[in-house]
Design a protein around this motif. Structure first.
Motif, PDB file in Angstrom:
ATOM      1  N   ARG A  70      23.897  39.461  65.802  1.00  0.00           N
ATOM      2  CA  ARG A  70      23.751  40.843  66.287  1.00  0.00           C
ATOM      3  C   ARG A  70      24.712  41.776  65.587  1.00  0.00           C
ATOM      4  O   ARG A  70      24.345  42.859  65.127  1.00  0.00           O
ATOM      5  CB  ARG A  70      23.989  40.877  67.801  1.00  0.00           C
ATOM      6  N   VAL A  71      25.973  41.375  65.483  1.00  0.00           N
ATOM      7  CA  VAL A  71      26.956  42.252  64.833  1.00  0.00           C
ATOM      8  C   VAL A  71      26.705  42.340  63.332  1.00  0.00           C
ATOM      9  O   VAL A  71      26.985  43.366  62.713  1.00  0.00           O
ATOM     10  CB  VAL A  71      28.417  41.830  65.119  1.00  0.00           C
TER      11      VAL A  71
ATOM     12  N   TRP B  82      24.212  44.972  63.027  1.00  0.00           N
ATOM     13  CA  TRP B  82      24.856  46.271  63.306  1.00  0.00           C
ATOM     14  C   TRP B  82      25.590  46.766  62.070  1.00  0.00           C
ATOM     15  O   TRP B  82      25.533  47.944  61.707  1.00  0.00           O
ATOM     16  CB  TRP B  82      25.815  46.093  64.484  1.00  0.00           C
ATOM     17  N   LEU B  83      26.284  45.837  61.408  1.00  0.00           N
ATOM     18  CA  LEU B  83      27.053  46.225  60.222  1.00  0.00           C
ATOM     19  C   LEU B  83      26.136  46.626  59.077  1.00  0.00           C
ATOM     20  O   LEU B  83      26.390  47.605  58.365  1.00  0.00           O
ATOM     21  CB  LEU B  83      27.951  45.047  59.797  1.00  0.00           C
TER      22      LEU B  83
ATOM     23  N   SER C  76      24.609  50.061  59.611  1.00  0.00           N
ATOM     24  CA  SER C  76      25.557  51.076  60.079  1.00  0.00           C
ATOM     25  C   SER C  76      25.406  52.368  59.271  1.00  0.00           C
ATOM     26  O   SER C  76      24.970  52.357  58.120  1.00  0.00           O
ATOM     27  CB  SER C  76      26.980  50.555  59.953  1.00  0.00           C
ATOM     28  N   ARG C  77      25.782  53.467  59.888  1.00  0.00           N
ATOM     29  CA  ARG C  77      25.676  54.779  59.255  1.00  0.00           C
ATOM     30  C   ARG C  77      27.058  55.231  58.841  1.00  0.00           C
ATOM     31  O   ARG C  77      27.952  55.330  59.669  1.00  0.00           O
ATOM     32  CB  ARG C  77      25.088  55.768  60.277  1.00  0.00           C
ATOM     33  N   GLY C  78      27.223  55.500  57.564  1.00  0.00           N
ATOM     34  CA  GLY C  78      28.524  55.912  57.059  1.00  0.00           C
ATOM     35  C   GLY C  78      28.695  57.419  57.115  1.00  0.00           C
ATOM     36  O   GLY C  78      27.734  58.158  57.319  1.00  0.00           O
ATOM     37  N   TRP C  79      29.940  57.856  56.951  1.00  0.00           N
ATOM     38  CA  TRP C  79      30.269  59.285  56.934  1.00  0.00           C
ATOM     39  C   TRP C  79      31.005  59.574  55.632  1.00  0.00           C
ATOM     40  O   TRP C  79      32.046  59.001  55.363  1.00  0.00           O
ATOM     41  CB  TRP C  79      31.147  59.647  58.128  1.00  0.00           C
TER      42      TRP C  79
ATOM     43  N   GLN D  27      38.483  67.591  64.415  1.00  0.00           N
ATOM     44  CA  GLN D  27      39.042  66.236  64.363  1.00  0.00           C
ATOM     45  C   GLN D  27      38.015  65.177  64.747  1.00  0.00           C
ATOM     46  O   GLN D  27      38.014  64.074  64.225  1.00  0.00           O
ATOM     47  CB  GLN D  27      40.248  66.154  65.309  1.00  0.00           C
ATOM     48  N   ILE D  28      37.119  65.600  65.663  1.00  0.00           N
ATOM     49  CA  ILE D  28      36.127  64.643  66.149  1.00  0.00           C
ATOM     50  C   ILE D  28      35.200  64.189  65.022  1.00  0.00           C
ATOM     51  O   ILE D  28      34.641  63.089  65.071  1.00  0.00           O
ATOM     52  CB  ILE D  28      35.333  65.267  67.317  1.00  0.00           C
ATOM     53  N   LEU D  29      35.035  65.038  63.999  1.00  0.00           N
ATOM     54  CA  LEU D  29      34.218  64.666  62.846  1.00  0.00           C
ATOM     55  C   LEU D  29      35.060  64.002  61.763  1.00  0.00           C
ATOM     56  O   LEU D  29      34.617  63.064  61.113  1.00  0.00           O
ATOM     57  CB  LEU D  29      33.525  65.904  62.259  1.00  0.00           C
TER      58      LEU D  29
ATOM     59  N   GLU E 259      37.537  62.153  62.018  1.00  0.00           N
ATOM     60  CA  GLU E 259      37.895  60.754  62.328  1.00  0.00           C
ATOM     61  C   GLU E 259      36.763  59.791  61.993  1.00  0.00           C
ATOM     62  O   GLU E 259      36.974  58.587  61.883  1.00  0.00           O
ATOM     63  CB  GLU E 259      38.257  60.625  63.814  1.00  0.00           C
ATOM     64  N   ASN E 260      35.544  60.327  61.860  1.00  0.00           N
ATOM     65  CA  ASN E 260      34.408  59.457  61.550  1.00  0.00           C
ATOM     66  C   ASN E 260      34.312  59.088  60.085  1.00  0.00           C
ATOM     67  O   ASN E 260      33.612  58.154  59.730  1.00  0.00           O
ATOM     68  CB  ASN E 260      33.091  60.156  61.934  1.00  0.00           C
TER      69      ASN E 260
ATOM     70  N   THR F  93      34.297  57.792  56.415  1.00  0.00           N
ATOM     71  CA  THR F  93      34.562  56.484  55.834  1.00  0.00           C
ATOM     72  C   THR F  93      35.022  56.595  54.382  1.00  0.00           C
ATOM     73  O   THR F  93      35.914  55.875  53.974  1.00  0.00           O
ATOM     74  CB  THR F  93      33.303  55.610  55.865  1.00  0.00           C
TER      75      THR F  93
END
Lengths: 206, 344
Positions: free
Chosen positions: A8-9, A12-13, A16-19, A138-140, A142-143, A145
């Motif tokens: 499962r993980v 997920w990896l 995953s959606r990067g930033w 900051q909320i963005l 911190e996302n 990558t």
């Protein structure tokens, strides 16, 4: 947590959606849009497949969009078309006017045009976050990558060199000590053009 | 090489492009494209129509019938063939007994008593004792084999794998794949999972009593252990509290674990991904784990570290018994072909 969590993980990896962060300072917005659209669509990932429903794209945060550099005299000659739907309401706005009103608009429209004409375009544009300077919430931030490499290397402005750096720079020669440098011309701030025609202007260039 | 199905089209400034046209059908020929052909839909429609007609003719579905009600059924020949298929020498009485279910034997006995037949001479022996004996043989052999294949795996792990391989669902799968389904003498059609697994254990007991312990061991390696080929041991063996287990193992060596966040994406979103790595005091990475939260990632990292320590990381290397067989067969058949022989 069960024994079956491993697969499962792993899934997920993989999905995953990067930033990504992109600094648009002194970059060509239309060439940058080509790169940014690829990351938004997900073409940079080996899991990408051409599908109408699936989305593999990442988020892109664009900063310093106020400092973009359009080609040649595009600032005056590139126009952005808008029609409100009512008769006679077609407008052609020059790039510098658009940029003055909303410094994120030009790069927004550039990426929008690169994404292709399909129903995934609008949801994909939701994942593009443009900021006119480098103040990101900051909320963005911190996302984030990783960073997308800027297309053109950003040179240093001459006035950004500190006195220490100037002193440390190897000089071939210098002015004689008794040489009198001329006074620099005073910078006069630009006055608004009072003769400018206000209201509706039909500046149809093309 | 030009032929009548190729046309050369020259475009200036672009180069030469070859387009293939089917001469009879033109562009509609679509040569070289893979798709569902035009005949598939009408075929499926016709089959469905026929099925509906059959249903209308026989609204009550017929119960499944045993193979022995069809033509050309020779039970003795089938038993003989069963033994030969497995390349095993069976004592025919033992093999016969292995396929008889207790409930069926009881029913047969009652039927014979009704017909006033001599019960002692005609009574069928059931496979109850044989299946129990077979299960103990299977378990003891598996313990030894698994301890050899997974030397670093602890007791609980071996017990878990053994429990999985001796479970009814798995054994019934083996049983039906060998072809015991038509040979079993039981009351239900088709036979239940428990019946099939009992019969499999009965067959194992028959092999030991006919051919010996060595033969039974190779049988179990070939038919039971190979089921683990594509299986992830970590899914079979559910470790409770992996973090505690890992700290116990490492503290006995005098090492401490330091979890560190290696990478993360979308921290403030629902689709957040965290990758945690576990380091020893010597700054050596022993395991990495992914998760939606840091806690999940840390636990997965502990599981990863444990899988490395226990040698159960997926995909696992080939079985030791296969390598051994390959080596021995290579030595013994040096002058002959070098083809792998699983069963001597």
């Amino acid at each position: 947590m069960s024994a079956l969590a491993g697969k499962r993980v792993q899934q997920w990896l993989t999905l995953s959606r990067g930033w990504w962060l992109f600094d648009a300072k002194w970059q060509d917005p239309y060439l940058s849009a080509k790169i940014i659209s690829k990351y938004l669509i997900g073409c940079h990932k080996p899991i990408y497949t051409k599908s109408k429903n699936g989305d593999f794209g990442d988020h892109v945060i664009v900063i310093n969009s106020a400092d973009i550099a359009l080609k040649a005299d595009d600032w005056y000659y590139r126009v952005y078309f808008h029609h409100s739907g009512y008769p006679g309401s077609a407008t052609w706005t020059k790039a510098w006017e658009v940029h003055r009103k909303n410094p994120t608009m030009i790069i927004n429209r550039a990426v929008y045009g690169e994404l292709g004409v399909n129903l995934t375009r609008r949801p994909t544009m939701e994942r593009l976050h443009i900021f006119k300077d480098d103040n990101i919430p900051q909320i963005l931030s911190e996302n984030i990558t990783d960073q997308i490499r800027p297309l053109r290397p950003v040179p240093r402005r001459l006035d950004s060199y500190t006195q220490e750096e100037q002193n440390a720079f190897p000089k071939l020669f210098d002015y004689p000590k008794d040489y009198v440098l001329p006074e620099p011309k005073p910078r006069v701030p630009r006055q608004p053009d009072v003769n400018r025609q206000k209201g509706k202007t039909r500046n149809k260039i093309f | 090489m030009l032929n009548k199905y190729h046309l050369w089209l020259e475009f200036a400034n672009v180069g030469i492009r070859i387009t293939r046209y089917n001469v009879t059908l033109g562009l509609l020929g679509h040569t070289g494209i893979r798709r569902i052909h035009n005949h598939v839909r009408p075929t499926l429609y016709a089959l469905r129509y026929r099925k509906e007609i059959e249903k209308r003719k026989n609204p009550i579905p017929k119960p499944p019938s045993h193979r022995n009600t069809f033509l050309e059924w020779n039970y003795n020949a089938e038993l003989f063939a069963f033994g030969k298929r497995l390349n095993e020498e069976f004592d025919s009485n033992l093999l016969r007994q292995a396929f008889v279910e207790k409930s069926y034997a009881v029913k047969e006995r009652l039927r014979q008593e009704e017909l006033n037949l001599n019960v002692e001479t005609l009574s069928l022996k059931d496979n109850e004792s044989m299946s129990q004996e077979g299960m103990t043989i299977l378990k003891s052999n598996l313990n030894a084999i698994l301890a050899r294949e997974f030397p670093r795996l602890p007791e609980s792990g071996i017990h878990a794998i053994q429990g999985y391989l001796t479970s009814d669902s798995v054994l019934s799968n083996f049983s039906s794949q060998i072809g015991t389904k038509d040979l079993i003498q039981c009351n239900e059609i088709p036979p239940t999972e428990e019946t099939l697994s009992r019969v499999f254990c009965g067959v194992i007991s028959a092999i030991q009593n006919s051919s010996g312990r060595k033969r039974v061991k190779t049988f179990i390696e070939d038919f039971v252990l190979t089921h683990l080929c594509d299986k992830d041991i970590n899914e079979i063996w559910d470790v409770q509290k992996p973090w505690a287990m890992l700290t116990d193992i490492l503290s006995s060596k005098g090492e401490t674990i330091e979890p560190r966040l290696l990478r993360q994406a979308g921290k403030n979103t629902l689709l957040s991904v965290f990758i945690v790595g576990l380091y020893t005091s010597e700054k050596k990475l022993i395991g990495t784990g992914t998760g939606e939260t840091v806690e999940i990632a840390q636990e997965m990292a502990a599981r990863d570290a444990l899988s490395i320590i226990h040698g159960t990381r997926y995909p696992r290397p080939t079985f030791k018994f296969l390598i051994e067989r390959q080596n021995t067969s290579a030595i013994s058949t040096a002058k002959e072909t070098t083809q792998l022989k699983l069963r001597n």
